[in-house]
Write a protein that holds these residues in place. Structure first.
Motif, PDB file in Angstrom:
ATOM      1  N   LYS A 127       0.839  -1.190   0.000  1.00 31.19           N
ATOM      2  CA  LYS A 127       0.000   0.000   0.000  1.00 31.19           C
ATOM      3  C   LYS A 127       0.876   1.243   0.000  1.00 31.19           C
ATOM      4  O   LYS A 127       2.022   1.209   0.465  1.00 31.19           O
ATOM      5  CB  LYS A 127      -0.913   0.001   1.239  1.00 31.19           C
ATOM      6  N   GLY A 129       2.889   4.115   1.010  1.00 30.54           N
ATOM      7  CA  GLY A 129       3.469   4.425   2.316  1.00 30.54           C
ATOM      8  C   GLY A 129       4.053   3.224   3.037  1.00 30.54           C
ATOM      9  O   GLY A 129       4.763   3.372   4.027  1.00 30.54           O
ATOM     10  N   ASP A 130       3.765   1.997   2.560  1.00 29.65           N
ATOM     11  CA  ASP A 130       4.412   0.808   3.117  1.00 29.65           C
ATOM     12  C   ASP A 130       5.850   0.814   2.625  1.00 29.65           C
ATOM     13  O   ASP A 130       6.120   0.483   1.473  1.00 29.65           O
ATOM     14  CB  ASP A 130       3.732  -0.474   2.611  1.00 29.65           C
ATOM     15  N   VAL A 134       8.753   4.956   6.532  1.00 31.20           N
ATOM     16  CA  VAL A 134       7.855   5.065   7.676  1.00 31.20           C
ATOM     17  C   VAL A 134       8.535   4.605   8.970  1.00 31.20           C
ATOM     18  O   VAL A 134       8.124   4.943  10.061  1.00 31.20           O
ATOM     19  CB  VAL A 134       6.549   4.272   7.385  1.00 31.20           C
ATOM     20  N   GLU A 137      13.106   6.560  11.907  1.00 26.59           N
ATOM     21  CA  GLU A 137      12.583   7.482  12.910  1.00 26.59           C
ATOM     22  C   GLU A 137      13.596   8.462  13.481  1.00 26.59           C
ATOM     23  O   GLU A 137      13.243   9.417  14.153  1.00 26.59           O
ATOM     24  CB  GLU A 137      11.943   6.681  14.055  1.00 26.59           C
ATOM     25  N   LEU A 221       7.588   8.223  10.305  1.00 26.60           N
ATOM     26  CA  LEU A 221       6.136   8.048  10.347  1.00 26.60           C
ATOM     27  C   LEU A 221       5.437   9.373  10.038  1.00 26.60           C
ATOM     28  O   LEU A 221       4.518   9.431   9.221  1.00 26.60           O
ATOM     29  CB  LEU A 221       5.705   7.535  11.729  1.00 26.60           C
ATOM     30  N   ARG A 225       3.166   9.834   6.661  1.00 32.81           N
ATOM     31  CA  ARG A 225       1.710  10.020   6.662  1.00 32.81           C
ATOM     32  C   ARG A 225       1.353  11.346   6.001  1.00 32.81           C
ATOM     33  O   ARG A 225       0.308  11.459   5.364  1.00 32.81           O
ATOM     34  CB  ARG A 225       1.137   9.875   8.073  1.00 32.81           C
ATOM     35  N   ARG A 228       1.887  10.763   2.155  1.00 31.45           N
ATOM     36  CA  ARG A 228       0.831   9.899   1.637  1.00 31.45           C
ATOM     37  C   ARG A 228      -0.459  10.708   1.440  1.00 31.45           C
ATOM     38  O   ARG A 228      -1.103  10.628   0.397  1.00 31.45           O
ATOM     39  CB  ARG A 228       0.577   8.741   2.597  1.00 31.45           C
ATOM     40  N   LYS A 416       8.118   5.802  20.949  1.00 32.26           N
ATOM     41  CA  LYS A 416       7.990   4.543  20.222  1.00 32.26           C
ATOM     42  C   LYS A 416       8.768   3.422  20.914  1.00 32.26           C
ATOM     43  O   LYS A 416       8.270   2.308  21.050  1.00 32.26           O
ATOM     44  CB  LYS A 416       8.517   4.728  18.789  1.00 32.26           C
TER      45      LYS A 416
ATOM     46  N   VAL B  56       4.320   0.579  12.676  1.00 33.15           N
ATOM     47  CA  VAL B  56       4.080   1.973  12.308  1.00 33.15           C
ATOM     48  C   VAL B  56       3.396   2.193  10.961  1.00 33.15           C
ATOM     49  O   VAL B  56       3.071   3.326  10.622  1.00 33.15           O
ATOM     50  CB  VAL B  56       5.379   2.817  12.328  1.00 33.15           C
ATOM     51  N   CYS B  57       3.152   1.139  10.171  1.00 36.49           N
ATOM     52  CA  CYS B  57       2.571   1.396   8.854  1.00 36.49           C
ATOM     53  C   CYS B  57       1.054   1.211   8.844  1.00 36.49           C
ATOM     54  O   CYS B  57       0.363   1.686   7.959  1.00 36.49           O
ATOM     55  CB  CYS B  57       3.223   0.533   7.773  1.00 36.49           C
ATOM     56  N   GLY B  58       0.520   0.510   9.838  1.00 30.86           N
ATOM     57  CA  GLY B  58      -0.939   0.391   9.952  1.00 30.86           C
ATOM     58  C   GLY B  58      -1.577  -0.596   8.983  1.00 30.86           C
ATOM     59  O   GLY B  58      -2.795  -0.652   8.879  1.00 30.86           O
ATOM     60  N   SER B  59      -0.771  -1.393   8.279  1.00 30.01           N
ATOM     61  CA  SER B  59      -1.329  -2.281   7.257  1.00 30.01           C
ATOM     62  C   SER B  59      -1.917  -3.574   7.823  1.00 30.01           C
ATOM     63  O   SER B  59      -2.752  -4.198   7.184  1.00 30.01           O
ATOM     64  CB  SER B  59      -0.250  -2.658   6.237  1.00 30.01           C
ATOM     65  N   VAL B 165      -0.954   5.676  13.163  1.00 31.72           N
ATOM     66  CA  VAL B 165      -0.277   5.030  12.042  1.00 31.72           C
ATOM     67  C   VAL B 165      -1.179   4.959  10.805  1.00 31.72           C
ATOM     68  O   VAL B 165      -0.853   4.293   9.832  1.00 31.72           O
ATOM     69  CB  VAL B 165       0.231   3.615  12.412  1.00 31.72           C
ATOM     70  N   MET B 166      -2.308   5.650  10.820  1.00 25.09           N
ATOM     71  CA  MET B 166      -3.219   5.713   9.681  1.00 25.09           C
ATOM     72  C   MET B 166      -3.673   4.314   9.234  1.00 25.09           C
ATOM     73  O   MET B 166      -3.723   4.014   8.047  1.00 25.09           O
ATOM     74  CB  MET B 166      -2.567   6.458   8.502  1.00 25.09           C
TER      75      MET B 166
END
Lengths: 560, 221
Positions: A127, A129-130, A134, A137, A221, A225, A228, A416, B56-59, B165-166
């Motif tokens: 997807k 942004g994968d 991300v 950090e 991250l 976001r 994206r 985190k 962190v990617c939310g998938s 993380v959307m």
């Protein structure tokens, strides 16, 4: 474990915890043990790049005769997934610019190209942004503090790369630094600021000034976001679950698009494009030397393979970065990155005897090699995990002492990591984390110019897939800078360069050439590439079984 | 070192193995594995819904019911350790259409609140059902974030979404079709776009623009 032998007679987890003591003194009060060998020797003896048995010479392609890691050579010299017959009846789409990859570099390139009025398709394997972006950090480098200069940034970058980086590329990178931060803020990205609204900065291993700007320990991250959202609100046409499996070329050998495998429709689509920008990232999920990795699930070196097959020149294929602080325990997080921001803020690395053994802010290759040395020479923490099943090894990342010296810093700057600790039932303010180097970054890659152009007309490569900026070792924060700086450059330039007339003829002739060359060199041709996914995800076996049994209700590929 | 899930150690049956159900399939695996690792370990392919493997990617959002509870919780499959008797499903929600906006079309910071209500007209209809909060795998106070944004307190709202993380699970939990995470991200973006003006950065940009700072590639440090 095969490459990372645990020494017998080493120090157990419990014993080592006993040797560990809280260090409230500052760096000066608790000096590192001087390295007893010089840095060159340390790298030679302990850095994984220097394991000679893992290096081979490429037999085919534009880098024939060059040194290359065996596992990279295996994918570069494998057979294509595509036959001419696969293309019969495939859907064909046309665009000005095709961006392959949906991380930070791909998004920056796509946004710039779309802003300049080009029709843009962004195709990404999973997807949007994968990506590794991300998870990056620690922060992004830009010389913005009073007294710091782009020249110092240049000198640090060139030196850390062992004087082998491309000087012109490095100059563009460092001169773009401040403007890159401004652009990110204009996309709506936030950074940590002081009480007056100035950007906070910190040092990275190997930098001569405070030059890393950041947002908590969520820089990547926050960046991803925002980018994206910017892409999804632009005219860029985003194709999720659409890995590229081969490039297309025209009658002159220029790049003319790509063949996309639509995972959701289980079929191929051809995208004809005037220019192609590859931004597929790195190779961590190939697990070089059986190392765990900090990388995203999709980091399987696809872009390297695609570009190489079309004839693009690569460089430094024997040079990779092992990040010093990967999680060694708990097991389900093995390889997960702990940001260098911890060391920048003053966290020590401690061996099983309770001693410091290296200046933690040396460049990453030195610190990683020093940790491997401690473990190989019996000063690492070794033993069974709490359940007594899994053998692990590593050294301590001393978060409790950092917290003791700077109360509250962990919660405020590293939420985190605190969360990660909580999930693993480790209170990092009380107990140090066990760490070991983790495969992190591909230093080399596709040879590019100052606008990301490869040696093949119409083909651009940006981000980790490209090589030359970081030489043979990268500084923290230079990757996030590179993806935005060069992503924007390539996106803008690709629009200018696009041919006004389309390509006359679109072919995959370069695959026939590849096969001929492989056969002439007696290469096995038993495996296919690009890999697309790590072996353990069993992607190819799933595809085959759904082809055989379309009533399968448990396809982890397309959920159909 | 232990990424290799076909490792001999993990293949042999031992007392630390647990049995659970993932997407309706019975699976037995060591309790040191995450949901995704357990699927791979048991020989099931899994590509969709796998991302950074770093939380962190939310998938990889999953729904999970534990053995001792009837409650269904939302978690991230890469972070969730398997337990005996767990029932796990990967979420396959289709996303509703997104709101469309460009920051550059908002003329000044005085206009943000007006524009916000044009872009997210349903946000003020929040009925405080707590659905978004329950859905959030990161424990964010999503509902308060939406409420603050509706009041025009964008900086405060955005602060609540730092760890977002959307993954879009809050969208699926909202009966008013508010996109709470996108509200939060809007709040964060306008704060950066209109209010981040660091003097240290601006001074350096000016020094580069006027040619006071340049790089000589032959100079040695």
């Amino acid at each position: 474990m095969s490459q990372n032998k645990v020494m017998s007679g080493s120090i157990s987890y419990q014993q080592a915890l006993g040797n560990y003591h809280l260090q409230k003194q500052s760096l000066e009060g608790f000096p590192a043990v001087e390295l007893s060998i010089d840095e060159k020797q340390l790298l030679k003896e302990f850095h994984p790049d220097h394991r000679h048995e893992t290096i081979t010479e490429l037999q085919v392609g534009p880098n024939k005769g060059d040194r290359c890691h065996k596992q990279i050579a295996d994918v570069l010299q494998a057979d294509s997934r595509i036959d001419a017959a696969d293309l019969a009846g495939t859907r064909i789409r046309e665009t000005d610019v095709l961006v392959i990859g949906g991380g930070g570099a791909g998004c920056a390139a796509a946004l710039m190209a779309a802003e300049a009025g080009a029709k843009v398709i962004l195709a990404t394997k999973l997807k949007l942004g994968d990506s590794n972006t991300v998870m990056a950090e620690g922060g992004i480098q830009a010389s913005i503090e009073k007294g710091d200069t782009p020249q110092s940034h240049y000198n640090d970058t060139f030196k850390a790369g062992h004087q082998s980086g491309n000087k012109k590329l490095i100059k563009k990178l460092v001169m773009d630094g401040p403007e890159t931060i401004r652009w990110l803020i204009q996309q709506g990205m936030q950074f940590d600021l002081n009480e007056f609204g100035d950007l906070l900065t910190r040092k990275a291993g190997g930098t001569s000034a405070n030059r890393v700007v950041y947002f908590r320990d969520y820089t990547g991250l926050e960046m991803m976001r925002v980018l994206r959202e910017a892409v999804k609100n632009s005219d860029v046409d985003v194709w999720d679950y659409s890995p590229a499996v081969e490039l297309l070329s025209n009658e002159s050998g220029h790049c003319a698009g790509a063949i996309i495998s639509s995972l959701q429709e289980c079929r191929y689509v051809q995208i004809k494009a005037k220019t192609v920008i590859i931004a597929t990232g790195g190779i961590g999920r190939i697990h070089l030397n059986q190392f765990p990795t900090s990388n995203h699930f999709g980091a399987t070196g696809d872009g390297l393979v695609l570009a190489y097959r079309l004839g693009a020149k690569l460089r430094d294929l024997d040079s990779f970065q092992y990040h010093p602080t990967g999680v060694a325990y708990p097991q389900h997080l093995s390889g997960t990155l702990i940001t260098e921001g911890l060391r920048s803020s003053g966290a020590f690395i401690i061996n099983a005897l309770g001693e410091r053994f290296v200046n933690e802010l040396k460049p990453r290759d030195i610190v990683a090699a020093a940790i491997i040395r401690e473990c190989q020479e019996g000063r690492g923490v070794v033993g069974d995990s709490a359940d007594g099943k899994n053998v692990m090894q590593g050294v301590w990342l001393d978060t409790p002492s950092l917290e003791a010296r700077k109360p509250g810093i962990l919660k405020k700057r590293f939420p985190k990591l605190v969360q990660l600790g909580l999930k693993s039932k480790i209170d990092i303010t009380q107990t140090p984390m066990l760490i070991y180097p983790t495969l992190h970054y591909q230093n080399g890659g596709v040879v590019i110019d100052e606008n990301g152009r490869s040696t093949i007309a119409g083909l651009y490569c940006v981000g980790e897939v490209s090589g030359g900026i970081h030489g043979r070792n990268r500084l923290m924060g230079n990757a996030l800078l590179e993806i935005i700086s060069f992503g924007r450059r390539a996106g803008a330039r690709a629009v200018k360069d696009r041919k006004t007339r389309g390509h006359k003829q679109i072919t995959i002739d370069h695959i026939s050439n590849l096969r001929r060359e492989l056969m002439q060199n007696n290469m096995p041709m038993t495996s296919k590439s690009p890999l697309l996914f790590p072996e353990y995800a069993q992607f190819d076996s799933a595809k085959n079984s759904t082809a055989r049994n379309s009533s399968s209700t448990f396809c982890g590929v397309c959920d159909q | 070192m232990n990424h290799n899930l076909n490792d001999k150690q993990t293949n042999k049956k031992n007392e630390n193995e647990v049995s659970l159900s993932i997407n309706g399939q019975p699976i037995t695996a060591p309790d040191s594995l995450s949901v995704i690792q357990a699927l791979w370990h048991a020989g099931y392919p899994r590509v969709k819904g796998v991302g950074c493997l770093d939380g962190v990617c939310g998938s990889c959002s999953v729904m999970v019911r534990r053995a001792d509870s009837s409650e269904i919780k939302m978690e991230l499959g890469c972070q969730l350790l398997i337990e005996d008797g767990m029932d796990v499903f990967f979420s396959v929600f289709e996303l509703p259409p997104q709101h469309n906006y460009e920051l550059s079309r908002i003329n000044t910071s005085w206009d943000v609140q007006t524009e916000f209500h044009k872009i997210f007209p349903e946000a003020e209809k929040c009925r405080h059902c707590n659905g978004c909060n329950k859905a959030c795998p990161k424990g964010i106070d999503v509902e308060s974030g939406v409420e603050l944004a509706v009041k025009g307190r964008f900086r405060e709202s955005g602060e609540l979404f730092v760890e977002c993380v959307m993954c879009n699970l809050c969208m699926t939990g909202c009966p008013e079709f508010i996109d709470p995470n996108h509200v939060g991200l809007f709040a964060r973006r306008v704060t950066g776009y209109f209010h981040t003006r660091p003097s240290n950065l601006i001074n350096q940009l000016e020094a580069i623009r006027t040619g006071q700072l340049d790089v000589d590639i032959e100079e040695q440090s």
